[in-house]
Design a protein around this motif. Structure first.
Motif, mmCIF file in Angstrom:
data_model
loop_
_atom_site.group_PDB
_atom_site.id
_atom_site.type_symbol
_atom_site.label_atom_id
_atom_site.label_comp_id
_atom_site.label_asym_id
_atom_site.label_seq_id
_atom_site.Cartn_x
_atom_site.Cartn_y
_atom_site.Cartn_z
ATOM 1 N N ARG A 170 2.686 8.986 14.711
ATOM 2 C CA ARG A 170 1.205 9.811 14.976
ATOM 3 C C ARG A 170 0.093 9.325 14.066
ATOM 4 N N LYS A 171 -0.042 8.688 12.972
ATOM 5 C CA LYS A 171 -1.046 8.219 12.561
ATOM 6 C C LYS A 171 -1.388 7.076 13.032
ATOM 7 N N VAL A 172 -2.143 7.003 14.127
ATOM 8 C CA VAL A 172 -2.508 5.845 14.678
ATOM 9 C C VAL A 172 -3.558 4.990 13.994
ATOM 10 N N ASN A 173 -4.371 5.841 13.482
ATOM 11 C CA ASN A 173 -5.345 4.641 12.515
ATOM 12 C C ASN A 173 -4.902 3.913 11.645
ATOM 13 N N ILE A 174 -3.944 4.382 10.964
ATOM 14 C CA ILE A 174 -3.160 3.740 9.892
ATOM 15 C C ILE A 174 -2.488 2.397 10.502
ATOM 16 N N LEU A 175 -1.769 2.755 11.675
ATOM 17 C CA LEU A 175 -0.851 1.900 12.234
ATOM 18 C C LEU A 175 -1.767 0.704 13.003
ATOM 19 N N GLN A 176 -2.965 0.791 13.337
ATOM 20 C CA GLN A 176 -3.841 -0.168 14.134
ATOM 21 C C GLN A 176 -4.078 -1.297 12.898
ATOM 22 N N ALA B 168 9.233 -5.385 2.105
ATOM 23 C CA ALA B 168 10.407 -5.406 3.401
ATOM 24 C C ALA B 168 10.818 -3.990 3.779
ATOM 25 N N LYS B 169 10.867 -3.095 2.990
ATOM 26 C CA LYS B 169 11.211 -1.741 3.370
ATOM 27 C C LYS B 169 10.396 -1.124 4.107
ATOM 28 N N HIS B 170 9.117 -1.042 3.692
ATOM 29 C CA HIS B 170 8.054 -0.638 4.475
ATOM 30 C C HIS B 170 7.655 -1.103 5.778
ATOM 31 N N GLN B 171 7.691 -2.371 6.035
ATOM 32 C CA GLN B 171 7.660 -3.249 6.868
ATOM 33 C C GLN B 171 8.753 -2.887 8.297
ATOM 34 N N ARG B 172 9.942 -2.602 7.709
ATOM 35 C CA ARG B 172 10.846 -2.082 8.837
ATOM 36 C C ARG B 172 10.503 -0.868 9.401
ATOM 37 N N ILE B 173 9.946 -0.022 8.199
ATOM 38 C CA ILE B 173 9.637 1.582 8.784
ATOM 39 C C ILE B 173 8.445 1.391 9.797
ATOM 40 N N LEU B 174 7.509 0.408 9.190
ATOM 41 C CA LEU B 174 6.113 0.451 9.951
ATOM 42 C C LEU B 174 6.463 -0.184 11.613
ATOM 43 N N SER B 175 7.244 -1.081 11.457
ATOM 44 C CA SER B 175 7.676 -1.787 12.882
ATOM 45 C C SER B 175 8.206 -0.776 13.897
ATOM 46 N N LYS B 176 9.042 0.219 13.285
ATOM 47 C CA LYS B 176 9.668 1.261 14.024
ATOM 48 C C LYS B 176 8.501 2.168 14.604
ATOM 49 N N ARG C 82 0.805 -1.168 0.026
ATOM 50 C CA ARG C 82 -0.003 0.119 0.041
ATOM 51 C C ARG C 82 0.960 1.208 -0.095
ATOM 52 N N PHE C 83 1.892 1.348 0.944
ATOM 53 C CA PHE C 83 2.862 2.177 1.126
ATOM 54 C C PHE C 83 3.484 2.612 -0.375
ATOM 55 N N CYS C 84 3.865 1.669 -0.976
ATOM 56 C CA CYS C 84 4.582 1.900 -2.381
ATOM 57 C C CYS C 84 3.719 2.569 -3.302
ATOM 58 N N GLN C 85 2.522 2.043 -3.363
ATOM 59 C CA GLN C 85 1.445 2.721 -4.464
ATOM 60 C C GLN C 85 1.299 4.162 -4.271
ATOM 61 N N SER C 86 1.020 4.395 -3.098
ATOM 62 C CA SER C 86 0.782 6.051 -2.650
ATOM 63 C C SER C 86 1.957 6.516 -2.389
ATOM 64 N N LYS C 87 2.444 7.459 -3.301
ATOM 65 C CA LYS C 87 3.935 7.935 -3.021
ATOM 66 C C LYS C 87 3.971 9.121 -2.029
ATOM 67 N N GLU C 88 2.946 9.195 -1.244
ATOM 68 C CA GLU C 88 3.136 10.226 -0.069
ATOM 69 C C GLU C 88 4.058 9.632 0.926
ATOM 70 N N ASP C 89 4.317 10.381 2.015
ATOM 71 C CA ASP C 89 5.205 9.833 3.178
ATOM 72 C C ASP C 89 4.172 9.101 4.055
ATOM 73 N N PRO C 90 3.993 7.953 4.073
ATOM 74 C CA PRO C 90 2.883 7.094 4.408
ATOM 75 C C PRO C 90 2.999 6.714 6.111
ATOM 76 N N VAL C 91 4.219 6.441 6.458
ATOM 77 C CA VAL C 91 4.161 5.756 7.820
ATOM 78 C C VAL C 91 4.734 6.907 8.707
#
Length: 73
Positions: A26-32, A51-59, A14-23
Motif C-alpha cells: 500500500r506504500k506506493v510512494n516507496i515502491l515507485q 536479498a531478503k528485502h528484495q524478495r519482500i519488495l518484489s512481492k 535502506r530497510f535493514c537500517q530503519s527498524k520499522e516494517d518498511p515494505v
C-alpha cells in the motif's frame, strides 16, 4: 597504464537500517523508487537492497500491480 580504481561506498540496505516494517504494497510512494520508467522492478545491484528485502519488495510490487496501485506496462 590503467587508471586507479575509484573508491565507492558500499550500498547499505535502506530497510535493514530503519527498524520499522518498511515494505508494504500500500506504500506506493516507496515502491515507485524501486521501479524504472518501463515499470520493471530494479535489481539489487542498482538499488542496494539486501536479498531478503528484495524478495519482500518484489512481492509487494506484484501485489500493488494486482490491486491496480502500480502499472504493469
Amino acid at each position: 597504464m590503467r587508471p586507479r580504481s575509484v573508491f565507492r561506498r558500499r550500498k547499505v540496505c535502506r530497510f535493514c537500517q530503519s527498524k520499522e516494517d518498511p515494505v508494504d504494497y500500500r506504500k506506493v510512494n516507496i515502491l515507485q523508487r524501486y521501479i524504472d520508467t518501463r515499470a520493471r522492478i530494479k535489481n539489487r545491484r542498482r538499488t542496494g537492497v539486501c536479498a531478503k528485502h528484495q524478495r519482500i519488495l518484489s512481492k509487494a510490487v506484484k501485489r500493488a500491480r494486482e490491486m491496480a496501485l502500480l502499472p504493469y506496462k
